[in-house]
Each structure stands twice: as C-alpha cells, then as structure tokens.
Scaffold this motif. Structure first.
Motif, mmCIF file in Angstrom:
data_model
loop_
_atom_site.group_PDB
_atom_site.id
_atom_site.type_symbol
_atom_site.label_atom_id
_atom_site.label_comp_id
_atom_site.label_asym_id
_atom_site.label_seq_id
_atom_site.Cartn_x
_atom_site.Cartn_y
_atom_site.Cartn_z
ATOM 1 N N THR A 1 0.842 -1.200 0.000
ATOM 2 C CA THR A 1 0.000 0.000 0.000
ATOM 3 C C THR A 1 0.873 1.245 0.000
ATOM 4 O O THR A 1 1.804 1.345 0.812
ATOM 5 C CB THR A 1 -0.894 0.019 1.266
ATOM 6 O OG1 THR A 1 -1.636 -1.198 1.306
ATOM 7 C CG2 THR A 1 -1.853 1.197 1.243
ATOM 8 N N PHE A 2 0.577 2.154 -0.889
ATOM 9 C CA PHE A 2 1.294 3.429 -0.895
ATOM 10 C C PHE A 2 0.478 4.460 -0.128
ATOM 11 O O PHE A 2 -0.739 4.576 -0.326
ATOM 12 C CB PHE A 2 1.557 3.883 -2.335
ATOM 13 C CG PHE A 2 2.590 3.029 -3.020
ATOM 14 C CD1 PHE A 2 3.940 3.352 -2.933
ATOM 15 C CD2 PHE A 2 2.224 1.873 -3.707
ATOM 16 C CE1 PHE A 2 4.901 2.546 -3.534
ATOM 17 C CE2 PHE A 2 3.175 1.061 -4.314
ATOM 18 C CZ PHE A 2 4.518 1.406 -4.225
ATOM 19 N N ALA A 3 1.141 5.168 0.745
ATOM 20 C CA ALA A 3 0.464 6.164 1.579
ATOM 21 C C ALA A 3 -0.080 7.305 0.717
ATOM 22 O O ALA A 3 0.419 7.546 -0.391
ATOM 23 C CB ALA A 3 1.440 6.721 2.628
ATOM 24 N N ASP A 4 -1.069 7.977 1.231
ATOM 25 C CA ASP A 4 -1.617 9.138 0.523
ATOM 26 C C ASP A 4 -0.481 10.116 0.232
ATOM 27 O O ASP A 4 0.332 10.423 1.112
ATOM 28 C CB ASP A 4 -2.680 9.848 1.386
ATOM 29 C CG ASP A 4 -3.961 9.023 1.469
ATOM 30 O OD1 ASP A 4 -4.118 8.090 0.651
ATOM 31 O OD2 ASP A 4 -4.773 9.309 2.358
ATOM 32 N N GLY A 5 -0.468 10.602 -0.996
ATOM 33 C CA GLY A 5 0.547 11.585 -1.363
ATOM 34 C C GLY A 5 1.848 10.975 -1.842
ATOM 35 O O GLY A 5 2.750 11.684 -2.302
ATOM 36 N N VAL A 6 1.994 9.664 -1.722
ATOM 37 C CA VAL A 6 3.213 9.011 -2.220
ATOM 38 C C VAL A 6 2.887 8.358 -3.562
ATOM 39 O O VAL A 6 1.983 7.532 -3.661
ATOM 40 C CB VAL A 6 3.727 7.937 -1.237
ATOM 41 C CG1 VAL A 6 4.944 7.204 -1.809
ATOM 42 C CG2 VAL A 6 4.065 8.565 0.110
#
Lengths: 460, 460
Positions: free
Chosen positions: A208-213
């Motif tokens: 999972t990629f964090a928000d904004g990444v």
C-alpha cells in the motif's frame, strides 16, 4: 454401516422432544467429527477439484469468475441451499513482465515477482544503484531524499512461527516498505520475500502506498536471491551494485468479483446463523491450494457433516469471499450488504491445512459455559484451550463490524509461509491427514454452535 | 599453531631419506584431512565466490567465460602452477521464451523449461492435444504415426536414491523421450521433470534426437504441474486436453568454451600426475552451486591441503572442465589434446556436496594393497569399501580413453535430484558440514595417491 446408524439418528430427531433431540445431536455431531479423522470427506474433493479444474483465481479476473462458477456447481451438487454469487465491483491489478538482473559488478539474473498495487517500470525497465537495508528499521532511519534515483533493497528476514506471528514481524517490509522508500526518493523497491523457505519462488502479496506518495515499481526477490545480493554487498568492497529491473504490471480498472454463498438451513429461523468463511480467490502464481481452497474445503465439508448429524437449529451460512488477496473486497462487500442481518457467530479458515492446535473465542468471559463446552469437546483432537481473545480473520469483517461472537481455530503455521503467495501453493503441499483433523475439529465446533439455542455471545 | 607444526613437517621433508619422508607425508596428509573436518578451508571460499560473483555459467556463453576468468584468478591467488585456459569450439544452444498453458477443458498456466538441444515453437507457439504416457515404456508401445499433430506428455516418475540410480531409471524420458515421440509423429514433447522434489522449479537438461529424426520443441514441467496434468486426465471424462506451448530456444552456432587447468607440482616429474576433475560450467537456471562449483571447490581445496602437507611426489592436476552440461565438450577436448600424456589416476567430483559414503576403484584386483590402504584410510570418515568397479564420471574421459586407474568417491545423492538443473541449485543448498567431510576424504585419498611411488594401477 456407520451411515445407516446416522440416518437412524436423523430419523429419531424428527420425533423426539427438544432435550432428547439436543442429546442426539450432541452424540451425532461427535460421531461425525470422529469419522472425519478417517475419511477424506468432501474436503479433498473440493480442494483437488478447484485446484485442478480452475487453478489460480486472481481477484477481479475471469479466472476468479470460473472459480465462483465451479464452487457454486459444487455447493449445488452437495445439496447446499440458497447457493448464490453476490457481485461487487473492485479495482483490479494484474502482473506483467518480470525480470531483475544485477548488472555490476557481479552480473547475474535474479528471480523476482511484482507486489500487488505497484507501478510499472515501463517495458524497457530501469537501471539504478541498489541501496541495502538489512531491516525495515534501517530503512526508517534513512534520511529523506537519500534514496533519490536509487533502488531500495529491504532484506528483512522472516522466521517460521507456529502462530504466524513472524508475518507481523517481517510483513511491514512488504506492506509499507515500498511506500516508505518512495517517500525518501527511491524509484523502485525490492524486498526479500516475506517467506521462510529457500526456493527460487518469490512471494507476492499486496503493498500500500500512503496518501501523497506516488506508487513505484516494487517486487520481491526469492530468499536465495536476497541472500546472494547480500553477499554481493559483502564482497563488493564498496563498489556500487547496480540492477536492471523490468516490472510491467497494470491496472485493469473496475471489474466484477463476487462472494459465493450457500447454506445448511436451520430448523429455527429466529436464531442468527453460524457464519463459516474462507476466500475463494487466490494469488496468480500458485493454484491457491493452501490459500485458501483448503479453508473453503474445510468449512464446507464441516457444514455438510453437521447437516448429516441431523438438521441443526441454526442455519450454517458458508461465505466463500471474493478478492481477499488484493484488499478484502469481498469481506467488506458482504458486511456492507448484510450488516443489518445479525450473525450468531463468525469463524473463518484461512491459514492453510495444517493441524488446529488452539481454540480461542471472544466470549470466554461473557459465555464461559459455552466456551468451556467447546474447549472440552475438541481436546480429544489435540486442540488446546486459550485465554487469547479471538479477533477473526480477513473474511469475517461482518462479525467485527457487528461486534458479534467470534471463534478462531488456530492452525499450525510453521510451514505456511514456505508456500503462501508463491508458485508452490499447490495441492501436493496439503497433508491429507492434517486436513482431516481440521474437518473433524470444525465439524465438532460448528455442530455445537449450530445447535445452540441460547445466545452464543452471552448464553442468555 | 597447527599451521606452524605443519610447516615444520614440510621443512623436515626436505632433508630426510625417502622412507622417512613417506612416513612424514602419511602423517601430515592424515593430519590435514582431519583438520578439514573442522575448517571451511578454501572450498567454501571458492563456492561462495563463484556463485555470488559469477552465478550461472552456461556452456559456450560469456557467462561461462567469466567463470573461467574468475577460476583462474582464484587458482593463481592460491598458488597453483601452470594455470591455463585451454579453449575449444562447441555448438551452443540457448534458452528463449518459455510458456505452457492448458487451454481446455481446465485452462490454467503451467511451469515449463526447455530441454537442451531442442527446437523452437516459433514466437506464436503451438496449440495441440496432449497425449499422456505414464511411463517411457508406454510411449515405446505407442504405434508409429499415432502422435501425429499431438504433444506427447511423458510422466515417468523419479524416486530419490542414495547412489543416484534413480537417474538411470527415469532419465531416458528426458534423454531420448522427445526423439522417440517425434519419431511417432509428435510435434512437441513435455516431460515430468527428472527430479525428486515438489517445487514449481522444472529441471532442465540435455536431450538427443536420433539420426534422421527432426528435432522438435520439448520441455520439462515441474513435478506439481505434472501431477496437476495427470489429475486433469483423470477428471476430464475423456475430453481432449489441449495445451498452448511457447518455447523459443535457438542455436548460436559455434562459440568458444575452455578447460581451466592448474597444478600442484610434484617432486618427481617421471611419475604420471593425479588428475582431479570437476566442471566449471552450469545450467543457466541456477547458480551452479551443487552442479558443479562444489566439485571444483572440493578437488581444488583437497589439492591445496595435500600441498600443505609437503610437496607430493606426483603432480596433482586440477581440471575444471568446460561445457559439460551440453555434451561433455570439455572432457572430450581435454582427452583429445592430452591423450598421449599418461595420467596416473583420474578422479572427479560432480554429484553435489553431500557426504561421501563409499569408495570404489578399478584397481582393487590389480593393486589390492593400494586399494586396501585407501579404504582403510577413509574408514574414519564413515566411508565404506566397495567391490564395485569405478568407472569415473563425465569429466575424466581421458582416464577411460587411456584405460587408466580410476577412483570414485561416491557422494550421497538422496537429495541431489531435488536441485540438479533447477533454479534452486544455489549456495544455500550446500551443507557446510558435509562439504567439509568431502574435502577431508579427498585430502586423504589424493594425499596417498600423490605420494605413491609405484604404479597406481598395478603397484609395480
């Protein structure tokens, strides 16, 4: 012979008063559970059938849809009621080309597989210096920007554990490692497989990629390849190690998946059902035998055994969830749709087919009598009681969302992560003797629960 | 401390008469052999180095050439004399794309790898009905023409054996199965891997097409895939099973390979040398750790140990043959070039790195004293004597061609065919403790032979 006796028991149950019926059920359920230890029951047929005739069942793909159709045919043929496919929409990611090779100073190919939800390198791939992090904590300590233009290599090493806790120890390297590396400038991430064997069969799984990444390409090396890359760092005398990486997964957009349902109808519709869950989808690399055709085989076979002991009071609802592997889509969809229909107790089987060694509930304090009765009933199968509080797994979101009763029948996970999410998740890895013990324990426990007239959570 | 003692032994050997020198050698060799049990010696360094810094070393390719350069550097650094690369020409085959999938009635992908010397399907692949032969004998019984337009599937099952004899039992399915199927009309052949494990790592290896038989595409399925395909035949109710197969290997034409040589120089040049052989090339799928970097590590390390016990009478010649895997090119080239230079005795290590369990020679009857002395000397390492007649392996053609003395130090092959010719032939599969036992036994045996003043074959 045995079957005739049981039919007699079932016939008797139609004409006896409630207390006597309950006693007959208790005896008949225990007998069916014992019998499961020496017979493959329906479980092996399900497991062999779906892995041979369907194979991999990746979420959101036509292969998963074939799996649903196959499972519904099987449930109908076995006499389940209300067999259905409840569709839902999901965002679907699929694998593309996969290639990794060290280009300098020690040129050689490596075995890699892309992680779910990651981005593509493009068909021509990328080439960059590799930066080595022995553990997730080492990556955490790296300064922001320090990985600009580089490939992060997280080599966090997993160890086998009976209770599966090694997955929590090593898992973050996959679950959030690529996002963390990307946030520090990495253009791609490679991780040591979150697995415990030494074969050239890398372990996939979601990340999972964090928000904004911005998502980057990311893949898992097999353990022997990660070992080799570590040795290269030890032998390179400080020379940079460069790698060429080609990973071309893509998003298919929104596609349809579904949850497959089937029931053993209970005699008292006012009692909330017993929910027994598993997931029908699998990762694409193996044939999804231990993850999780085995779980569906176990819960469905146990439900049939309980039915054969005489119609239970409560309905037993089998939920074969869709699209668990890429984000619990099916479990969430089921909960959203059915949140207003109370479940009496939720249970799932989703940790392979090795033996059940421990029983846990979340009602040991609120309904100690039932907890103790169940614990006592499975002791003869080598299952220990526990003070742990059951929290359920991926496929029974609804029980958590309803704050309902949950039971965990913990399976031995010592060798689970040798196979999980790899091409090696195939039928030959299932031990038929241990599979039978699972069916026996499930038959015993579901048999008690489905014939429980009082509230499972409180006994009132 | 130990090293100082040995240097003293070596110094003494320069000033003592022959009989006393021989006794000193005997003691010093035995001491070096014992020491090898508790030290990784040079063997691990060779094995780790070449698998990490070079990796796969396919015959006739630049990767094999890098392997030769690496090995020469290592031999020079360790003080070997006459380190050389003797080139030869060979016909070189390389792998291309590899894909197999059942298309009906149970569509799913399978893991396959092409067999050496086979033809290409073309980039678009082929699709045809699969015909199932449980054994090689079943294929032999098929009428000529009966396979026209079809894909033959030979599922001859291999079992582990300590002496490797399972390879002779199952090997023909690979060695000549594709040619036999082609002679009966098959457009391609798939075989069950000639291997004993259950991973999705198919075993490659060479095959040979008979004169007059046009080569076809041919590949090996992994054992779990072969199991699955067998189950499909059992469950298909007579429906035809079709497969799409893409294998695009190609011939590179004539390329250069070479044999790497190095020597421990003996004090008596009139005595024919002891030849200790292995092969430096490997299949492309793994890093060639057990096949056969381990063999080269063992023989070279043993030669160094013998030298450290004092200069031997006979030269010890290390032959790291090239291009063994695709047809014993190096072993044949070495014999052709050096046939007129007598070899005292030939030995090779090319069966992994598990423990040596049996000693065989081909001079037990002609030189019983020496045979008995060697047998007695290795008994302390758990090595049994044998009445089998040694015939040597792939890398010592010259000893067979010369009709010379041969010794086989038989290694335990029980798990060899779990790894042989697969991606899983990697360093982590080598047991360091058993590797040491190999070096100890080789040190002992080569130490006796290299200090033997009489003819090894006859004792005269």
């Amino acid at each position: 012979m045995k079957k005739q006796c049981l039919s007699a028991v079932a016939a008797i149950s139609l004409i006896l008063p409630a207390a006597a019926q309950a006693e007959h059920h208790t005896t008949a359920v225990a007998d069916r559970a014992d019998h499961a230890l020496t017979s493959d029951q329906a479980a092996w047929d399900f497991l062999e059938g779906i892995t041979t005739e369907v194979g991999p069942r990746q979420p959101g793909t036509p292969a998963e849809a074939r799996g649903r159709a196959w499972a519904m045919d099987w449930l109908n043929a076995r006499g389940f009621a209300k067999v259905a496919d409840e569709p839902f929409q999901m965002r679907t990611w699929v694998r593309g080309e996969e290639e990794a090779r060290v280009t300098a100073p020690f040129a050689q190919p490596m075995h890699i597989t892309a992680l779910g939800n990651t981005a593509s390198t493009g068909a021509d791939g990328i080439e960059a210096e590799v930066v080595y992090f022995p553990s997730y904590a080492d990556l955490e300590a790296a300064p922001v920007g320090s990985l600009s233009g580089k490939i992060a290599f997280i080599s966090h090493d997993m160890r086998p554990t009976q209770d599966g806790s090694g997955y929590s120890f090593a898992g973050p390297a996959r679950w959030t490692g690529p996002s963390l590396a990307a946030s520090k400038g990495a253009i791609a991430t490679i991780i040591r497989s979150i697995g415990t064997e030494n074969h050239r069969t890398p372990h996939t799984g979601g990340t999972t990629f964090a928000d904004g990444v911005e998502p980057t390409p990311a893949g898992a090396l097999s353990n022997p390849d990660a070992d080799n890359l570590e040795r290269m760092f030890a032998r390179a005398d400080g020379q940079p190690i460069t790698m060429h990486l080609t990973l071309t997964p893509r998003w298919l957009g929104d596609t349809t998946s579904g949850n497959v349902l089937g029931e053993i109808t209970g005699s008292n519709p006012s009692l909330p059902p017993v929910l027994v869950a598993c997931h029908l989808d699998s990762w694409d690399l193996g044939t999804g035998a231990i993850d999780d055709a085995a779980g569906c085989a176990i819960v469905a076979s146990a439900a049939l055994n309980v039915a054969e002991a005489g119609q239970p009071l409560r309905t037993i609802r089998v939920l074969m969830a869709g699209a668990e592997e890429t984000g619990l889509w099916g479990s969430e969809a089921y909960s959203a749709t059915h949140i207003d229909e109370p479940i009496g107790v939720g249970m799932e089987s989703d940790f392979g087919a090795d033996r059940i060694w421990r029983f846990e509930s979340n009602f040991r304090e609120t309904n100690p009598d039932l907890h103790a009765r169940i614990a006592q009933s499975v002791a003869r199968f080598g299952v220990a009681n526990s003070t742990n509080v059951a929290s359920g797994g991926a496929d029974i979101n609804i029980s958590r969302d309803q704050g309902g009763a949950i039971i965990d029948l913990q399976q031995d996970g010592t060798r689970y992560f040798e196979l999980h999410h790899t091409p090696d998740d195939t039928l030959d890895k299932v031990d038929p003797v241990q599979l039978r013990q699972n069916v026996a324990v499930w038959t015993q426990v579901v048999g008690i629960l489905a014939n429980e007239a009082e509230s499972i959570q409180t006994g009132e």
